[in-house]
Write a protein that holds these residues in place. Structure first.
Motif, PDB file in Angstrom:
ATOM      1  N   LYS A 196      72.969 103.817 -18.602  1.00  0.00           N
ATOM      2  CA  LYS A 196      71.963 103.534 -17.628  1.00  0.00           C
ATOM      3  C   LYS A 196      72.515 102.798 -16.220  1.00  0.00           C
ATOM      4  O   LYS A 196      72.226 102.979 -15.135  1.00  0.00           O
ATOM      5  CB  LYS A 196      70.883 102.721 -18.353  1.00  0.00           C
ATOM      6  N   GLN A 197      73.334 101.797 -16.557  1.00  0.00           N
ATOM      7  CA  GLN A 197      73.877 101.131 -15.362  1.00  0.00           C
ATOM      8  C   GLN A 197      74.698 101.851 -14.419  1.00  0.00           C
ATOM      9  O   GLN A 197      74.602 101.654 -13.234  1.00  0.00           O
ATOM     10  CB  GLN A 197      74.581 100.009 -15.787  1.00  0.00           C
ATOM     11  N   TYR A 198      75.390 102.834 -14.839  1.00  0.00           N
ATOM     12  CA  TYR A 198      76.195 103.560 -14.064  1.00  0.00           C
ATOM     13  C   TYR A 198      75.255 104.583 -12.903  1.00  0.00           C
ATOM     14  O   TYR A 198      75.399 104.736 -11.993  1.00  0.00           O
ATOM     15  CB  TYR A 198      77.133 104.546 -14.741  1.00  0.00           C
ATOM     16  N   ALA A 199      74.353 105.102 -13.809  1.00  0.00           N
ATOM     17  CA  ALA A 199      73.121 105.800 -13.122  1.00  0.00           C
ATOM     18  C   ALA A 199      72.536 105.004 -11.890  1.00  0.00           C
ATOM     19  O   ALA A 199      72.199 105.603 -10.872  1.00  0.00           O
ATOM     20  CB  ALA A 199      72.360 106.527 -14.024  1.00  0.00           C
ATOM     21  N   PRO A 221      71.099 113.806  -2.408  1.00  0.00           N
ATOM     22  CA  PRO A 221      71.040 114.686  -3.732  1.00  0.00           C
ATOM     23  C   PRO A 221      71.743 113.419  -4.629  1.00  0.00           C
ATOM     24  O   PRO A 221      71.282 113.627  -5.672  1.00  0.00           O
ATOM     25  CB  PRO A 221      72.024 115.559  -3.231  1.00  0.00           C
ATOM     26  N   LEU A 222      72.742 112.724  -4.175  1.00  0.00           N
ATOM     27  CA  LEU A 222      73.114 111.646  -5.085  1.00  0.00           C
ATOM     28  C   LEU A 222      72.195 110.875  -5.663  1.00  0.00           C
ATOM     29  O   LEU A 222      72.125 110.353  -6.609  1.00  0.00           O
ATOM     30  CB  LEU A 222      74.183 111.135  -4.623  1.00  0.00           C
ATOM     31  N   PHE A 223      71.129 110.446  -4.670  1.00  0.00           N
ATOM     32  CA  PHE A 223      70.189 109.453  -4.916  1.00  0.00           C
ATOM     33  C   PHE A 223      69.099 110.188  -5.951  1.00  0.00           C
ATOM     34  O   PHE A 223      68.798 109.447  -6.986  1.00  0.00           O
ATOM     35  CB  PHE A 223      69.323 109.010  -3.838  1.00  0.00           C
ATOM     36  N   VAL A 224      68.693 111.229  -5.580  1.00  0.00           N
ATOM     37  CA  VAL A 224      67.804 111.827  -6.477  1.00  0.00           C
ATOM     38  C   VAL A 224      68.544 112.104  -8.164  1.00  0.00           C
ATOM     39  O   VAL A 224      67.992 111.856  -9.021  1.00  0.00           O
ATOM     40  CB  VAL A 224      67.528 113.169  -5.985  1.00  0.00           C
ATOM     41  N   LEU A 225      69.730 112.248  -8.176  1.00  0.00           N
ATOM     42  CA  LEU A 225      70.500 112.672  -9.272  1.00  0.00           C
ATOM     43  C   LEU A 225      70.809 111.349 -10.085  1.00  0.00           C
ATOM     44  O   LEU A 225      70.324 111.135 -11.114  1.00  0.00           O
ATOM     45  CB  LEU A 225      71.990 113.243  -9.033  1.00  0.00           C
ATOM     46  N   GLY A 226      70.896 110.513  -9.382  1.00  0.00           N
ATOM     47  CA  GLY A 226      71.078 109.000 -10.111  1.00  0.00           C
ATOM     48  C   GLY A 226      69.853 108.523 -10.471  1.00  0.00           C
ATOM     49  O   GLY A 226      70.016 107.826 -11.450  1.00  0.00           O
ATOM     50  N   LEU A 227      68.854 108.618  -9.669  1.00  0.00           N
ATOM     51  CA  LEU A 227      67.504 108.335 -10.494  1.00  0.00           C
ATOM     52  C   LEU A 227      66.978 108.933 -11.609  1.00  0.00           C
ATOM     53  O   LEU A 227      66.455 108.347 -12.520  1.00  0.00           O
ATOM     54  CB  LEU A 227      66.556 108.215  -9.164  1.00  0.00           C
ATOM     55  N   GLY A 228      67.371 110.369 -11.552  1.00  0.00           N
ATOM     56  CA  GLY A 228      66.873 110.943 -12.692  1.00  0.00           C
ATOM     57  C   GLY A 228      67.601 110.737 -13.832  1.00  0.00           C
ATOM     58  O   GLY A 228      67.222 110.600 -14.879  1.00  0.00           O
ATOM     59  N   LEU A 229      69.123 110.438 -13.653  1.00  0.00           N
ATOM     60  CA  LEU A 229      69.833 110.175 -14.757  1.00  0.00           C
ATOM     61  C   LEU A 229      69.457 108.786 -15.273  1.00  0.00           C
ATOM     62  O   LEU A 229      69.401 108.415 -16.438  1.00  0.00           O
ATOM     63  CB  LEU A 229      71.361 110.137 -14.409  1.00  0.00           C
ATOM     64  N   ARG A 280      69.276 106.840 -21.978  1.00  0.00           N
ATOM     65  CA  ARG A 280      69.057 105.671 -23.173  1.00  0.00           C
ATOM     66  C   ARG A 280      69.639 104.395 -22.935  1.00  0.00           C
ATOM     67  O   ARG A 280      70.619 104.100 -22.472  1.00  0.00           O
ATOM     68  CB  ARG A 280      69.262 106.156 -24.593  1.00  0.00           C
ATOM     69  N   GLU A 281      68.969 103.403 -23.641  1.00  0.00           N
ATOM     70  CA  GLU A 281      69.544 101.994 -23.455  1.00  0.00           C
ATOM     71  C   GLU A 281      70.655 101.727 -24.426  1.00  0.00           C
ATOM     72  O   GLU A 281      71.635 100.940 -23.768  1.00  0.00           O
ATOM     73  CB  GLU A 281      68.528 100.986 -24.032  1.00  0.00           C
ATOM     74  N   GLY A 282      70.881 102.044 -25.619  1.00  0.00           N
ATOM     75  CA  GLY A 282      71.927 102.034 -26.702  1.00  0.00           C
ATOM     76  C   GLY A 282      73.223 102.605 -26.310  1.00  0.00           C
ATOM     77  O   GLY A 282      74.150 102.078 -25.585  1.00  0.00           O
ATOM     78  N   GLU A 283      73.365 103.837 -26.715  1.00  0.00           N
ATOM     79  CA  GLU A 283      74.601 104.523 -26.656  1.00  0.00           C
ATOM     80  C   GLU A 283      74.451 105.439 -25.550  1.00  0.00           C
ATOM     81  O   GLU A 283      73.755 105.897 -24.638  1.00  0.00           O
ATOM     82  CB  GLU A 283      74.866 105.501 -27.889  1.00  0.00           C
ATOM     83  N   ALA A 284      75.690 105.767 -24.978  1.00  0.00           N
ATOM     84  CA  ALA A 284      76.090 106.318 -23.863  1.00  0.00           C
ATOM     85  C   ALA A 284      75.963 107.667 -24.138  1.00  0.00           C
ATOM     86  O   ALA A 284      76.025 108.406 -25.064  1.00  0.00           O
ATOM     87  CB  ALA A 284      77.467 106.392 -23.317  1.00  0.00           C
ATOM     88  N   ASP A 285      75.094 108.489 -23.263  1.00  0.00           N
ATOM     89  CA  ASP A 285      74.889 109.991 -23.390  1.00  0.00           C
ATOM     90  C   ASP A 285      74.485 110.860 -22.244  1.00  0.00           C
ATOM     91  O   ASP A 285      74.720 110.064 -21.034  1.00  0.00           O
ATOM     92  CB  ASP A 285      73.445 110.178 -24.180  1.00  0.00           C
ATOM     93  N   ILE A 286      74.518 112.054 -22.035  1.00  0.00           N
ATOM     94  CA  ILE A 286      74.209 112.760 -21.101  1.00  0.00           C
ATOM     95  C   ILE A 286      73.068 113.263 -21.120  1.00  0.00           C
ATOM     96  O   ILE A 286      72.955 114.313 -21.795  1.00  0.00           O
ATOM     97  CB  ILE A 286      75.202 113.867 -20.744  1.00  0.00           C
ATOM     98  N   PRO A 287      72.096 113.043 -20.280  1.00  0.00           N
ATOM     99  CA  PRO A 287      70.647 113.438 -20.501  1.00  0.00           C
ATOM    100  C   PRO A 287      70.198 114.684 -20.111  1.00  0.00           C
ATOM    101  O   PRO A 287      70.951 115.232 -19.031  1.00  0.00           O
ATOM    102  CB  PRO A 287      69.602 112.297 -19.789  1.00  0.00           C
ATOM    103  N   PHE A 288      69.517 115.343 -20.639  1.00  0.00           N
ATOM    104  CA  PHE A 288      69.391 117.205 -19.978  1.00  0.00           C
ATOM    105  C   PHE A 288      68.218 116.792 -19.053  1.00  0.00           C
ATOM    106  O   PHE A 288      67.120 116.397 -19.374  1.00  0.00           O
ATOM    107  CB  PHE A 288      68.746 117.770 -21.279  1.00  0.00           C
TER     108      PHE A 288
END
Length: 67
Positions: free
Chosen positions: A3-6, A43-51, A56-64
């Motif tokens: 979440k912090q990277y997004a 587009p990078l802003f929209v992508l980062g905001l969506g991600l 999730r807070e706990g484990e790192a994942d790639i959301p759909f």
């Protein structure tokens, strides 16, 4: 994705767009460069905001985000 990277991606993209707008308003940055920054940053802003919203807070994942 953590979440912090997004959030960092969204903030960097927003910051670059705001900085380009400020530089364009004081006539330091030409219009074509300002538009180029916006074409890349928005587009990078929209992508980062969506991600950020989907991560999730706990484990790192790639959301759909969709198709």
């Amino acid at each position: 994705m953590k979440k912090q990277y997004a959030l960092a991606l969204a903030l960097v993209a927003a910051g670059s767009g705001i900085a380009a707008m400020a530089l364009n308003m004081v006539h330091t940055l030409p219009d074509w460069a300002y538009m180029g920054v916006l074409v890349i940053a928005f587009p990078l802003f929209v992508l980062g905001l969506g991600l950020y919203w989907m991560a999730r807070e706990g484990e790192a994942d790639i959301p759909f985000l969709g198709y």
